[in-house]
Every structure is written in C-alpha cells, then in structure tokens.
Design a protein around this motif. Structure first.
Motif, PDB file in Angstrom:
ATOM      1  N   SER A   1      53.686  62.341  26.792  1.00 32.64           N
ATOM      2  CA  SER A   1      54.683  61.311  25.646  1.00 32.64           C
ATOM      3  C   SER A   1      55.460  62.283  24.813  1.00 32.64           C
ATOM      4  N   LYS A   2      55.267  63.427  24.490  1.00 37.04           N
ATOM      5  CA  LYS A   2      56.122  64.235  23.926  1.00 37.04           C
ATOM      6  C   LYS A   2      57.269  64.671  24.643  1.00 37.04           C
ATOM      7  N   LEU A   3      57.086  65.043  25.952  1.00 38.23           N
ATOM      8  CA  LEU A   3      58.007  65.445  26.842  1.00 38.23           C
ATOM      9  C   LEU A   3      58.986  64.121  27.096  1.00 38.23           C
TER      10      LEU A   3
ATOM     11  N   THR B   1      52.189  76.548  19.665  1.00 39.40           N
ATOM     12  CA  THR B   1      51.002  75.979  18.800  1.00 39.40           C
ATOM     13  C   THR B   1      51.205  76.694  17.472  1.00 39.40           C
ATOM     14  N   VAL B   2      50.803  75.821  16.293  1.00 41.45           N
ATOM     15  CA  VAL B   2      50.933  76.184  15.167  1.00 41.45           C
ATOM     16  C   VAL B   2      49.947  76.949  14.594  1.00 41.45           C
ATOM     17  N   ALA B   3      49.851  78.111  13.973  1.00 44.62           N
ATOM     18  CA  ALA B   3      49.012  78.912  13.223  1.00 44.62           C
ATOM     19  C   ALA B   3      49.095  78.580  11.870  1.00 44.62           C
TER      20      ALA B   3
ATOM     21  N   ALA C   1      55.636  63.564   7.289  1.00 39.25           N
ATOM     22  CA  ALA C   1      55.940  64.378   6.108  1.00 39.25           C
ATOM     23  C   ALA C   1      54.270  64.911   5.594  1.00 39.25           C
ATOM     24  N   THR C   2      53.443  63.542   5.696  1.00 40.10           N
ATOM     25  CA  THR C   2      52.012  63.959   5.476  1.00 40.10           C
ATOM     26  C   THR C   2      51.326  64.861   6.341  1.00 40.10           C
ATOM     27  N   GLY C   3      51.753  65.167   7.565  1.00 44.41           N
ATOM     28  CA  GLY C   3      50.971  65.962   8.345  1.00 44.41           C
ATOM     29  C   GLY C   3      50.923  67.559   8.083  1.00 44.41           C
ATOM     30  N   PHE C   4      50.500  68.228   8.974  1.00 44.42           N
ATOM     31  CA  PHE C   4      50.627  69.612   8.612  1.00 44.42           C
ATOM     32  C   PHE C   4      51.702  70.376   8.477  1.00 44.42           C
ATOM     33  N   ILE C   5      52.556  70.208   9.512  1.00 48.32           N
ATOM     34  CA  ILE C   5      53.991  70.864   9.568  1.00 48.32           C
ATOM     35  C   ILE C   5      54.788  70.126   8.496  1.00 48.32           C
ATOM     36  N   GLY C   6      54.662  68.882   8.243  1.00 44.24           N
ATOM     37  CA  GLY C   6      55.592  68.078   7.328  1.00 44.24           C
ATOM     38  C   GLY C   6      55.406  68.440   6.035  1.00 44.24           C
TER      39      GLY C   6
ATOM     40  N   ALA D   1      42.449  69.593  11.548  1.00 43.65           N
ATOM     41  CA  ALA D   1      42.846  68.966  12.909  1.00 43.65           C
ATOM     42  C   ALA D   1      43.718  69.624  13.846  1.00 43.65           C
ATOM     43  N   GLN D   2      44.053  70.915  13.386  1.00 44.38           N
ATOM     44  CA  GLN D   2      45.040  71.544  14.334  1.00 44.38           C
ATOM     45  C   GLN D   2      44.267  72.400  15.533  1.00 44.38           C
ATOM     46  N   PRO D   3      44.803  72.243  16.402  1.00 43.58           N
ATOM     47  CA  PRO D   3      44.279  73.030  17.674  1.00 43.58           C
ATOM     48  C   PRO D   3      43.820  74.331  17.176  1.00 43.58           C
TER      49      PRO D   3
ATOM     50  N   MET E   1      56.444  56.971   5.316  1.00 43.72           N
ATOM     51  CA  MET E   1      54.959  56.823   5.122  1.00 43.72           C
ATOM     52  C   MET E   1      54.324  55.642   5.660  1.00 43.72           C
ATOM     53  N   ARG E   2      53.367  55.553   6.450  1.00 46.91           N
ATOM     54  CA  ARG E   2      52.621  54.300   6.741  1.00 46.91           C
ATOM     55  C   ARG E   2      51.958  53.897   5.466  1.00 46.91           C
ATOM     56  N   ARG E   3      51.419  54.877   4.402  1.00 46.43           N
ATOM     57  CA  ARG E   3      50.819  54.630   3.205  1.00 46.43           C
ATOM     58  C   ARG E   3      51.680  54.998   2.101  1.00 46.43           C
TER      59      ARG E   3
ATOM     60  N   GLY F   1      57.167  52.691   6.077  1.00 51.35           N
ATOM     61  CA  GLY F   1      57.772  52.646   7.752  1.00 51.35           C
ATOM     62  C   GLY F   1      56.704  53.359   8.617  1.00 51.35           C
ATOM     63  N   ASP F   2      56.774  52.778  10.049  1.00 50.15           N
ATOM     64  CA  ASP F   2      55.824  52.761  10.781  1.00 50.15           C
ATOM     65  C   ASP F   2      56.334  53.090  12.171  1.00 50.15           C
ATOM     66  N   LEU F   3      56.026  54.228  12.893  1.00 52.00           N
ATOM     67  CA  LEU F   3      56.610  54.715  14.132  1.00 52.00           C
ATOM     68  C   LEU F   3      56.126  53.460  15.218  1.00 52.00           C
ATOM     69  N   ASP F   4      55.261  52.874  14.773  1.00 50.64           N
ATOM     70  CA  ASP F   4      54.474  51.706  15.809  1.00 50.64           C
ATOM     71  C   ASP F   4      55.280  50.448  15.634  1.00 50.64           C
TER      72      ASP F   4
ATOM     73  N   ALA G   1      48.109  62.261  27.836  1.00 50.62           N
ATOM     74  CA  ALA G   1      49.164  61.318  27.163  1.00 50.62           C
ATOM     75  C   ALA G   1      49.849  62.093  26.053  1.00 50.62           C
ATOM     76  N   TYR G   2      49.177  62.989  25.468  1.00 51.54           N
ATOM     77  CA  TYR G   2      50.089  63.639  24.431  1.00 51.54           C
ATOM     78  C   TYR G   2      51.147  64.304  24.755  1.00 51.54           C
ATOM     79  N   GLU G   3      50.666  65.172  25.892  1.00 53.00           N
ATOM     80  CA  GLU G   3      52.038  65.965  26.306  1.00 53.00           C
ATOM     81  C   GLU G   3      52.879  65.256  26.714  1.00 53.00           C
TER      82      GLU G   3
ATOM     83  N   HIS H   1      62.422  64.554  12.447  1.00 51.59           N
ATOM     84  CA  HIS H   1      61.295  63.748  13.060  1.00 51.59           C
ATOM     85  C   HIS H   1      60.116  64.375  13.747  1.00 51.59           C
ATOM     86  N   LEU H   2      59.096  64.491  12.919  1.00 46.78           N
ATOM     87  CA  LEU H   2      57.866  65.077  12.946  1.00 46.78           C
ATOM     88  C   LEU H   2      56.809  64.158  13.251  1.00 46.78           C
ATOM     89  N   GLY H   3      56.870  63.083  13.108  1.00 45.09           N
ATOM     90  CA  GLY H   3      55.833  62.126  13.016  1.00 45.09           C
ATOM     91  C   GLY H   3      55.462  61.831  14.655  1.00 45.09           C
TER      92      GLY H   3
HETATM   93  N1  LIG Z   1      50.666  71.418  15.554  1.00 43.35           N
HETATM   94  C1  LIG Z   1      51.224  72.023  16.642  1.00 43.35           C
HETATM   95  O1  LIG Z   1      50.531  72.874  17.279  1.00 43.35           O
HETATM   96  C2  LIG Z   1      52.417  71.507  17.252  1.00 43.35           C
HETATM   97  C3  LIG Z   1      52.919  72.210  18.270  1.00 43.35           C
HETATM   98  C4  LIG Z   1      54.127  71.736  18.859  1.00 43.35           C
HETATM   99  C5  LIG Z   1      54.519  70.456  18.367  1.00 43.35           C
HETATM  100  N2  LIG Z   1      53.990  69.846  17.339  1.00 43.35           N
HETATM  101  C6  LIG Z   1      54.803  68.723  16.947  1.00 43.35           C
HETATM  102  O2  LIG Z   1      55.148  68.845  15.529  1.00 43.35           O
HETATM  103  C7  LIG Z   1      54.937  67.561  14.925  1.00 43.35           C
HETATM  104  C8  LIG Z   1      54.131  67.419  13.978  1.00 43.35           C
HETATM  105  O3  LIG Z   1      52.772  67.904  14.159  1.00 43.35           O
HETATM  106  P1  LIG Z   1      51.629  68.075  13.083  1.00 43.35           P
HETATM  107  O4  LIG Z   1      50.821  69.216  13.712  1.00 43.35           O
HETATM  108  O5  LIG Z   1      51.890  68.342  11.738  1.00 43.35           O
HETATM  109  O6  LIG Z   1      50.991  66.908  13.161  1.00 43.35           O
HETATM  110  P2  LIG Z   1      49.785  65.957  12.366  1.00 43.35           P
HETATM  111  O7  LIG Z   1      49.345  66.869  11.375  1.00 43.35           O
HETATM  112  O8  LIG Z   1      48.767  65.514  13.138  1.00 43.35           O
HETATM  113  O9  LIG Z   1      50.919  65.111  11.575  1.00 43.35           O
HETATM  114  C9  LIG Z   1      51.327  63.891  12.183  1.00 43.35           C
HETATM  115  C10 LIG Z   1      52.107  62.929  11.225  1.00 43.35           C
HETATM  116  O10 LIG Z   1      52.698  61.899  12.116  1.00 43.35           O
HETATM  117  C11 LIG Z   1      52.549  60.862  10.979  1.00 43.35           C
HETATM  118  N3  LIG Z   1      52.188  59.527  11.972  1.00 43.35           N
HETATM  119  C12 LIG Z   1      51.456  59.454  12.860  1.00 43.35           C
HETATM  120  N4  LIG Z   1      51.410  58.270  13.492  1.00 43.35           N
HETATM  121  C13 LIG Z   1      52.511  57.708  12.747  1.00 43.35           C
HETATM  122  C14 LIG Z   1      52.976  56.356  12.801  1.00 43.35           C
HETATM  123  N5  LIG Z   1      52.804  55.415  13.615  1.00 43.35           N
HETATM  124  N6  LIG Z   1      54.140  55.858  11.917  1.00 43.35           N
HETATM  125  C15 LIG Z   1      54.450  56.967  11.023  1.00 43.35           C
HETATM  126  N7  LIG Z   1      53.772  57.950  10.874  1.00 43.35           N
HETATM  127  C16 LIG Z   1      52.770  58.603  11.959  1.00 43.35           C
HETATM  128  C17 LIG Z   1      51.275  61.188  10.423  1.00 43.35           C
HETATM  129  O11 LIG Z   1      51.292  60.179   9.389  1.00 43.35           O
HETATM  130  P3  LIG Z   1      49.690  59.933   8.725  1.00 43.35           P
HETATM  131  O12 LIG Z   1      49.342  60.458   7.521  1.00 43.35           O
HETATM  132  O13 LIG Z   1      50.007  58.210   8.407  1.00 43.35           O
HETATM  133  O14 LIG Z   1      48.868  59.585   9.621  1.00 43.35           O
HETATM  134  C18 LIG Z   1      51.360  62.546  10.083  1.00 43.35           C
HETATM  135  O15 LIG Z   1      52.293  62.682   8.816  1.00 43.35           O
HETATM  136  C19 LIG Z   1      54.266  66.518  16.271  1.00 43.35           C
HETATM  137  O16 LIG Z   1      55.576  65.567  16.923  1.00 43.35           O
HETATM  138  C20 LIG Z   1      53.640  67.339  17.139  1.00 43.35           C
HETATM  139  O17 LIG Z   1      53.801  66.757  18.374  1.00 43.35           O
HETATM  140  C21 LIG Z   1      53.050  70.344  16.631  1.00 43.35           C
END
Ligand SMILES: NC(=O)c1ccc[n+]([C@@H]2O[C@H](COP(=O)([O-])OP(=O)(O)OC[C@H]3O[C@@H](n4cnc5c(N)ncnc54)[C@H](OP(=O)(O)O)[C@@H]3O)[C@@H](O)[C@H]2O)c1
Length: 361
Positions: free
Chosen positions: A158-160, A184-186, A8-13, A197-199, A31-33, A59-62, A154-156, A80-82
């Motif tokens: 692990s996602k697959l 890819t997110v605009a 939820a702290t991430g861009f899409i979240g 941090a977005q591509p 949240m990790r934090r 909570g922590d995915l790791d 590893a990113y792609e 599940h976005l994390g």
């Molecule tokens: N953006 C794109 O272009 C795109 C395209 C296709 C699919 N996706 C997928 O969409 C999802 C979200 O993408 P996003 O762009 O929003 O990513 P992001 O901004 O990098 O956010 C990642 C989120 O995952 C959390 N996270 C990372 N490691 C964690 C852990 N060990 N435990 C708990 N939380 C953890 C982060 O929390 P912290 O604040 O603690 O770091 C953050 O909230 C991902 O699954 C990504 O693969 C994204």
C-alpha cells in the motif's frame, strides 16, 4: 507560513513538528482525535519544539475528503506522514488509509496550491525489488496490485501503490511534489528516544530476549537506517528550503551490515551477539509455520527490508550539505536506541512490580 502535517502524533511526526516549531514555524496537525492536542503540545515541548505554535484540525485519512468540515485551511505546505503502519494488515484497510487517504491529502494540497511533501519509503528506490514485484514506477496502472499485496504484504504494497499514485496525480495536475523516502527509522541520535511500536525497537527487544540466535541473511545483508532527528531535520528542510530535489532518499549509507548492527546493540546491552547466519529463505519458511511469528516476535513481511542492495544517496548528500545538515554517526544512534530500550524496559518492569505489590496488599 503554515505547514499541515498528517501523522503528527506518530513517531516521525512528533519529531518533525518539534523541529519545525523550534524554528518558529506554525504547524497545523490533522488529527483523528483533536481532543489530544494538549498532550501532543506537551510532547513537542519535551522534544525541544514549541507546542504553542501547534494547532489541531479534525480529519481522518479513512473518510471521504478526509472528513474535513468547512473551508479548507490556509496552508503553504502539506507533509503527508499519516499511515497505517503494521505487519499483517488487511489489504482493503491498508489500501483505504495508505492509498485513498494519500490521494485525498494530495487533493487537499492541490486545492490550496501547496507544496506536497510525501513520505514514502526507501524501497521505492530498490529497482530490482520493484521489478520482481512487477511494478514499473512510471505506470502504476500496469501492476497486478492484488499479486503485489499478496507477495509484499499489505503495508509495503500500500505504501508503494500510494506513492506511485500520488506521483501520477501530481504529474497530472502540475503540482510541486517532493518525495522523502526514509529507511527504517532509528532512535534519536542523542537521547535514543524510540517509539516501542517501531520495527527497530522490536529488533532490539528480540535481541535482548535471545530471539536472535542467528543473523538473517549473509554478511552482505543490511537494514538501512536513518535516525529520527536526522530524518526530521531533512523533512523540515524539504518544507522550508526554496529549491528542493524531487526525491530525497533518507538513508544513512554508513549503516553497518546486519551482523554489525546486532553486535552494536548487543554490546550496549551486555549480551552475546549472534555470529552464525541463517538464509533469509529458510527464515521466511520458518515464519510460515503457525505460531512462529508470535514466538519469534516478527513477521515474514519484515524480512523484505533486509537486503544486499546499495543505494545512490548523492542527491540527498548534496541537499544536506547545502542546508548545513549532517547525519550523526549511525553507531551513536544505534547505541543510544539500545540504551533507550534498556531504560524503557526497566521503567516498564518497575511499573509492573508496583502493580503486583499493590495487588498483594
Ligand atoms: N518508521 C519507519 O521506520 C518508517 C520508514 C519508512 C517510511 N515510514 C513512513 O513514515 C510515516 C510515519 O511513520 P511513523 O513511524 O511515524 O508511524 P506511526 O508512529 O505509526 O504514526 C502513524 C501516524 O499516522 C496517523 N494515522 C494513522 N491512521 C490514520 C487515519 N486514518 N487518519 C489520520 N491519521 C492517521 C496516526 O495517528 P493516530 O495518533 O490517530 O493513530 C499517527 O499519527 C508513514 O507513512 C510510514 O509509512 C516510516
């Protein structure tokens, strides 16, 4: 009805939490934090949501079983976005977060009898690409994953793997699984807000700094996009609607080709767009030269997302229509994203100038 969101702290979240709370739906963020909850609430208010409806849970995915303490929360839906999202990841670390972490989230949804909305990626629907990697979607155990991690990065990979293993888990346990597969997110279609941090932000930055002398690929190549607000609205509908298709490909088929995308960004930034093309294989070769990825501010891994494949988005289109939703025109989101990049970089330069001024005095 409470929705648990990982990431939820991430861009899409953040945009998803804003979309859900704006409609009066409580959200629980894993949240990790958790000490950052107040900051997250403010960001969600700024995005038009209602931060008061947001609670946090450590909570922590790791960690095994996500490191959750005490009774599992009472939740109806888990989104599940994390994920760890970067190029050049260590395969073991990527696997731990993006595969084992995803399975732990699926197990939490199973224990709660909750609907699981899993965010994978649009490459899950690129069958030719999966075939080239030796992946058969119905048989995750049949793939040589070590090879997939080496070839795709590893990113792609692990996602697959995470998405396929969660599908198999949900099948085994008869769970309700909805997979949203974003392009890819605009940035936001109106404000252009785009996390640095977005591509796409890096792509705009590279164009602005003259690192795009040529267009990668051919005129048939494109980088499929979806705006962050369009994606958040789609995921929110997947959370709230009674009947939802099992897979939603979140990709705007009207995204321009790569040359058109670069031209749109260049026009907004008052730069000259590149017009000549460079073959992807040649660019990938250049990126293998030590120092090149840093110089060109990109990685060979990112090139996989540039492609000529066209996708069938009819299921998503029908669902969007049934929900009264519509993608905003992609040129608007691209233009707004480029304008956002400009104001962000001007603000950064102003801060850097201020620091220099203070140091001199
Ligand atoms: N953006 C794109 O272009 C795109 C395209 C296709 C699919 N996706 C997928 O969409 C999802 C979200 O993408 P996003 O762009 O929003 O990513 P992001 O901004 O990098 O956010 C990642 C989120 O995952 C959390 N996270 C990372 N490691 C964690 C852990 N060990 N435990 C708990 N939380 C953890 C982060 O929390 P912290 O604040 O603690 O770091 C953050 O909230 C991902 O699954 C990504 O693969 C994204």
């Amino acid at each position: 009805m409470t929705t648990l969101i990982t990431g939820a702290t991430g861009f899409i979240g953040r945009h998803l939490a804003a979309a859900l709370t704006a409609q009066g739906n409580p959200v629980l963020a894993l949240m990790r934090r958790p000490d950052r909850l107040q900051t997250l609430r403010r960001r969600i208010d700024d995005l038009g949501g209602d931060g008061k409806l947001l609670a946090g849970m450590a909570g922590d995915l790791d960690l095994p079983a996500l490191g959750l303490q005490g009774e599992p929360p009472d939740i109806n839906v888990v989104v599940h976005l994390g994920a760890t999202f970067a190029w050049g990841l260590d395969p073991r670390a990527a696997r731990r977060t993006n595969v084992d972490g995803a399975l732990a989230v699926a197990e939490l949804a199973r224990r709660n009898g909750a609907r699981l909305v899993m965010i994978s990626g649009f490459m899950m629907e690129n069958n030719a690409h999966l075939q080239r990697l030796g992946i058969s979607p119905d048989d995750p155990d049949g793939a040589d994953w070590r090879r997939v991690y080496t070839r795709a990065g590893a990113y792609e990979a692990s996602k697959l793997e995470g998405a396929l293993r969660v599908r198999a888990f949900a099948n085994r346990h008869g769970m309700q699984l909805i997979e949203v597969q974003p392009a890819t997110v605009a940035g936001h279609s109106v404000s252009g807000e785009l996390d640095p941090a977005q591509p796409l932000f890096s792509l705009i930055d590279n164009l602005a700094h003259g690192r795009f002398a040529m267009v990668p690929g051919t005129p048939a190549h494109w980088l499929p996009l979806v705006s962050v607000d369009g994606l958040a609205a789609l995921i929110a509908a997947a959370v709230l609607a009674q009947t939802v298709p099992e897979r939603l490909l979140a990709l705007d088929p009207d995204t321009p080709n790569l040359a058109g995308l670069l031209a749109g960004i260049a026009a907004e930034l008052d730069r000259k767009p590149p017009t000549r093309h460079i073959p992807i294989a040649l660019l990938a070769g250049l990126l293998k030269i030590p120092g090149m990825p840093r110089l060109m501010n990109t990685s060979a891994e990112s090139l996989h997302f540039l492609q000529t494949t066209r996708f069938n988005t009819s299921v998503t289109a029908a669902f969007l229509e049934a929900q009264g939703l519509k993608w905003a025109p992609m040129e608007d989101s691209v233009r707004a994203s480029a304008a956002y990049w400009r104001s962000h970089s001007q603000a950064q330069s102003a801060v850097a100038g201020e620091h220099l001024h203070l140091r001199r005095h």
